[in-house]
Write an enzyme that holds these catalytic residues in place. Structure first.
Site, PDB file in Angstrom:
ATOM      1  N   GLU A 131      13.359  -7.519   5.585  1.00  0.00           N
ATOM      2  CA  GLU A 131      12.159  -8.088   6.215  1.00  0.00           C
ATOM      3  C   GLU A 131      12.395  -9.402   6.963  1.00  0.00           C
ATOM      4  O   GLU A 131      11.640 -10.364   6.793  1.00  0.00           O
ATOM      5  CB  GLU A 131      11.055  -8.260   5.156  1.00  0.00           C
ATOM      6  CG  GLU A 131      10.674  -6.944   4.490  1.00  0.00           C
ATOM      7  CD  GLU A 131       9.690  -7.103   3.328  1.00  0.00           C
ATOM      8  OE1 GLU A 131       9.229  -8.223   3.089  1.00  0.00           O
ATOM      9  OE2 GLU A 131       9.389  -6.085   2.666  1.00  0.00           O
ATOM     10  N   ASN A 172      16.655  -3.539   6.180  1.00  0.00           N
ATOM     11  CA  ASN A 172      15.474  -2.841   5.670  1.00  0.00           C
ATOM     12  C   ASN A 172      14.202  -3.589   6.068  1.00  0.00           C
ATOM     13  O   ASN A 172      14.142  -4.821   5.963  1.00  0.00           O
ATOM     14  CB  ASN A 172      15.587  -2.795   4.130  1.00  0.00           C
ATOM     15  CG  ASN A 172      14.562  -1.889   3.476  1.00  0.00           C
ATOM     16  OD1 ASN A 172      14.439  -0.732   3.826  1.00  0.00           O
ATOM     17  ND2 ASN A 172      13.836  -2.418   2.498  1.00  0.00           N
ATOM     18  N   HIS A 208       5.379   2.268   3.680  1.00  0.00           N
ATOM     19  CA  HIS A 208       4.205   2.185   2.803  1.00  0.00           C
ATOM     20  C   HIS A 208       3.011   2.620   3.642  1.00  0.00           C
ATOM     21  O   HIS A 208       2.551   1.887   4.517  1.00  0.00           O
ATOM     22  CB  HIS A 208       4.019   0.761   2.281  1.00  0.00           C
ATOM     23  CG  HIS A 208       5.159   0.293   1.435  1.00  0.00           C
ATOM     24  ND1 HIS A 208       5.361   0.756   0.156  1.00  0.00           N
ATOM     25  CD2 HIS A 208       6.176  -0.560   1.694  1.00  0.00           C
ATOM     26  CE1 HIS A 208       6.441   0.188  -0.349  1.00  0.00           C
ATOM     27  NE2 HIS A 208       6.966  -0.617   0.564  1.00  0.00           N
ATOM     28  N   GLU A 242      11.026   3.229   0.931  1.00  0.00           N
ATOM     29  CA  GLU A 242       9.987   2.787  -0.023  1.00  0.00           C
ATOM     30  C   GLU A 242       8.712   3.602   0.146  1.00  0.00           C
ATOM     31  O   GLU A 242       7.597   3.061   0.090  1.00  0.00           O
ATOM     32  CB  GLU A 242       9.690   1.290   0.170  1.00  0.00           C
ATOM     33  CG  GLU A 242      10.933   0.413   0.101  1.00  0.00           C
ATOM     34  CD  GLU A 242      10.634  -1.081   0.164  1.00  0.00           C
ATOM     35  OE1 GLU A 242       9.465  -1.475   0.010  1.00  0.00           O
ATOM     36  OE2 GLU A 242      11.584  -1.844   0.366  1.00  0.00           O
ATOM     37  N   ASP A 244       5.383   5.498   0.009  1.00  0.00           N
ATOM     38  CA  ASP A 244       4.235   5.763  -0.861  1.00  0.00           C
ATOM     39  C   ASP A 244       3.006   5.900   0.026  1.00  0.00           C
ATOM     40  O   ASP A 244       3.007   5.460   1.175  1.00  0.00           O
ATOM     41  CB  ASP A 244       4.029   4.713  -1.974  1.00  0.00           C
ATOM     42  CG  ASP A 244       4.089   3.276  -1.514  1.00  0.00           C
ATOM     43  OD1 ASP A 244       3.754   3.002  -0.348  1.00  0.00           O
ATOM     44  OD2 ASP A 244       4.445   2.406  -2.329  1.00  0.00           O
TER      45      ASP A 244
HETATM   46  O1  G3I Z   1       7.810  -8.644 -14.929  1.00  0.00           O
HETATM   47  C1  G3I Z   1       6.748  -9.637 -14.850  1.00  0.00           C
HETATM   48  C2  G3I Z   1       5.926  -9.621 -16.110  1.00  0.00           C
HETATM   49  O2  G3I Z   1       6.737 -10.021 -17.186  1.00  0.00           O
HETATM   50  C3  G3I Z   1       4.746 -10.553 -15.928  1.00  0.00           C
HETATM   51  O3  G3I Z   1       3.929 -10.476 -17.038  1.00  0.00           O
HETATM   52  C4  G3I Z   1       3.949 -10.172 -14.692  1.00  0.00           C
HETATM   53  C5  G3I Z   1       2.794 -11.128 -14.441  1.00  0.00           C
HETATM   54  O4  G3I Z   1       2.528 -11.279 -13.055  1.00  0.00           O
HETATM   55  O5  G3I Z   1       4.795 -10.189 -13.576  1.00  0.00           O
HETATM   56  C6  G3I Z   1       5.874  -9.281 -13.666  1.00  0.00           C
HETATM   57  O6  G3I Z   1       6.664  -9.370 -12.511  1.00  0.00           O
HETATM   58  C7  G3I Z   1       6.113  -8.803 -11.358  1.00  0.00           C
HETATM   59  C8  G3I Z   1       7.062  -7.710 -10.878  1.00  0.00           C
HETATM   60  O7  G3I Z   1       6.632  -7.206  -9.647  1.00  0.00           O
HETATM   61  C9  G3I Z   1       7.182  -6.540 -11.870  1.00  0.00           C
HETATM   62  O8  G3I Z   1       5.968  -5.849 -11.961  1.00  0.00           O
HETATM   63  C10 G3I Z   1       5.982  -9.882 -10.313  1.00  0.00           C
HETATM   64  O9  G3I Z   1       4.974 -10.803 -10.693  1.00  0.00           O
HETATM   65  C11 G3I Z   1       5.606  -9.263  -8.975  1.00  0.00           C
HETATM   66  O10 G3I Z   1       5.638 -10.256  -7.949  1.00  0.00           O
HETATM   67  C12 G3I Z   1       6.610  -8.181  -8.629  1.00  0.00           C
HETATM   68  O11 G3I Z   1       6.204  -7.570  -7.434  1.00  0.00           O
HETATM   69  C13 G3I Z   1       7.196  -6.824  -6.751  1.00  0.00           C
HETATM   70  C14 G3I Z   1       7.206  -7.273  -5.297  1.00  0.00           C
HETATM   71  O12 G3I Z   1       8.097  -6.451  -4.555  1.00  0.00           O
HETATM   72  C15 G3I Z   1       7.677  -8.724  -5.164  1.00  0.00           C
HETATM   73  O13 G3I Z   1       9.022  -8.862  -5.521  1.00  0.00           O
HETATM   74  C16 G3I Z   1       6.846  -5.348  -6.873  1.00  0.00           C
HETATM   75  O14 G3I Z   1       7.028  -4.904  -8.213  1.00  0.00           O
HETATM   76  C17 G3I Z   1       7.770  -4.543  -5.949  1.00  0.00           C
HETATM   77  O15 G3I Z   1       7.327  -3.191  -5.919  1.00  0.00           O
HETATM   78  C18 G3I Z   1       7.693  -5.110  -4.530  1.00  0.00           C
HETATM   79  O16 G3I Z   1       8.564  -4.372  -3.710  1.00  0.00           O
HETATM   80  C19 G3I Z   1       8.561  -4.715  -2.329  1.00  0.00           C
HETATM   81  C20 G3I Z   1       9.962  -4.527  -1.834  1.00  0.00           C
HETATM   82  O17 G3I Z   1      10.846  -5.307  -2.587  1.00  0.00           O
HETATM   83  C21 G3I Z   1      10.070  -4.861  -0.337  1.00  0.00           C
HETATM   84  N1  G3I Z   1       9.101  -4.113   0.427  1.00  0.00           N
HETATM   85  C22 G3I Z   1       7.717  -4.221  -0.017  1.00  0.00           C
HETATM   86  C23 G3I Z   1       7.607  -3.842  -1.491  1.00  0.00           C
HETATM   87  C24 G3I Z   1       6.157  -3.920  -1.940  1.00  0.00           C
HETATM   88  O18 G3I Z   1       5.685  -5.234  -1.905  1.00  0.00           O
END
Ligand code: G3I
Length: 324
Positions: A131, A172, A208, A242, A244
């Site tokens: 990105e 990506n 997405h 990715e 969905d």
């Molecule tokens: O694991 C912690 C948990 O312990 C805690 O209680 C909770 C409270 O907020 O947070 C959890 O972590 C979260 C994590 O996802 C796991 O669910 C983070 O806050 C959250 O920011 C994180 O979001 C991820 C996001 O990227 C940011 O890194 C998403 O899972 C993930 O699907 C998303 O993926 C991105 C790709 O990397 C790039 N393209 C877009 C895509 C969707 O946003």
């Protein structure tokens, strides 16, 4: 479910079919079974992001990432490492930095060398940079860009190639799937990299779909095919990385939405077959694992399996497309 699994059906068509994977649910009841039965490709959803790997400046914690890659290798799956350089999910110690530009460049080089090197021979494809282009096609004003200029992209690919020469190295991004100013900008970016001799092997199109509920923002399969063809003409591999389909903005009751969602899956898997794409990865295994489902408190159902790991109409549509 029929006799054949998605994994088998896709493999017979020469298409890798994957899912983004998290470490924690690997010990759940259904998740690991469905994952290894139905998919042959694993992408790390969060566990290889810098914020997850680097609790402090001089410490790396590879445990969760190794659980995912270990699972994939045990089940003979292709692995996509996501991601070495991103503007989000960076460690707290990094972002309020007081580093000089030179120090920041050293931190990034050390990061890429250590992480890509650690998984040399175990990760088949890396999203090296994620990105870096903004929605309007200009370079994103991330702190990497502001401090290091556009060179950080070329450098990251060169550093990754130094330690993992056999891995396929990908740029990506989202919103660059069809035709438009962002996908033109991504095309020009990767073409420029090739012209400069930067070791880039492919482009990841996130896809997405329907996230903002604006039909007009979603590319048509024809546009996506055209974009894939022009990238392939540069000699690059293309992965859908990715995929969905958010159901929240589709019309109708729940069942009708699932049927409409299935058509998106059908059309874009067909596009993948038509363009002889190498890999099609969905962003999660079952709805309950999806970032979209979590964000909507369970009120949005973007993937092929429901929250009980049962196949949805979208699963049947993909199977039909792969087997017809
Ligand atoms: O694991 C912690 C948990 O312990 C805690 O209680 C909770 C409270 O907020 O947070 C959890 O972590 C979260 C994590 O996802 C796991 O669910 C983070 O806050 C959250 O920011 C994180 O979001 C991820 C996001 O990227 C940011 O890194 C998403 O899972 C993930 O699907 C998303 O993926 C991105 C790709 O990397 C790039 N393209 C877009 C895509 C969707 O946003």
């Amino acid at each position: 479910m029929g006799e054949k699994t998605l994994r088998e059906a896709a493999s017979e068509r020469g298409l890798r079919f994957g899912a983004a994977v998290a470490a924690d649910p690997l010990t759940d009841a259904d998740y690991p079974d469905v994952l290894q039965r139905e998919f042959d490709t694993v992408a790390t959803e969060n566990e290889l992001k810098m914020g997850r790997l680097r609790p402090s400046r001089h410490e790396f914690d590879f445990e969760d990432a190794e659980r995912i890659i270990g699972f994939a290798r045990e089940h003979d799956m292709y692995t996509r490492g996501h991601t070495l350089v991103w503007h989000r999910m960076n460690p707290d110690w990094l972002t309020p930095w007081t580093y000089t530009d030179r120090q920041l460049e050293n931190i990034l080089r050390e990061h890429v060398h250590t992480v890509a090197g650690r998984f040399r021979g175990q990760i088949d494809a890396w999203d090296v940079v994620n990105e870096a282009v903004a929605d309007d096609g200009t370079m994103r004003e991330s702190f990497w860009y502001r401090r290091l200029g556009q060179d950080f992209i070329d450098d990251a690919f060169r550093w990754a190639n130094e330690v993992a020469p056999d891995a396929k190295l990908f740029y990506n991004d989202y919103g660059a799937e069809g035709l438009g100013e962002k996908s033109d900008a991504v095309y020009e970016l990767v073409k420029g990299m090739l012209d400069r001799g930067v070791p880039i092997d492919g482009v990841g199109l996130q896809m997405h779909i329907l996230l903002r509920g604006e039909e007009g923002r979603n590319p048509t399969p024809e546009e996506v095919a055209e974009n894939i063809e022009r990238l392939a003409d540069l000699g690059l591999d293309v992965h859908i990385t990715e995929f969905d389909v958010s159901t929240a903005h589709l019309e109708g009751d729940h069942e009708e939405r699932l049927e409409k969602q299935a058509e998106y899956y059908r059309n874009f898997v067909q596009t993948a077959l038509d363009t002889e794409l190498d890999a099609f990865v969905t962003w999660g295994v079952a709805d309950c694992n999806s970032w979209i489902y979590k964000r909507a408190d369970g009120d949005d159902h973007p993937l092929l399996f429901d929250e009980h790991y049962q196949p949805k109409p979208a699963y049947d549509a993909v199977m039909e497309t792969l087997t017809e």
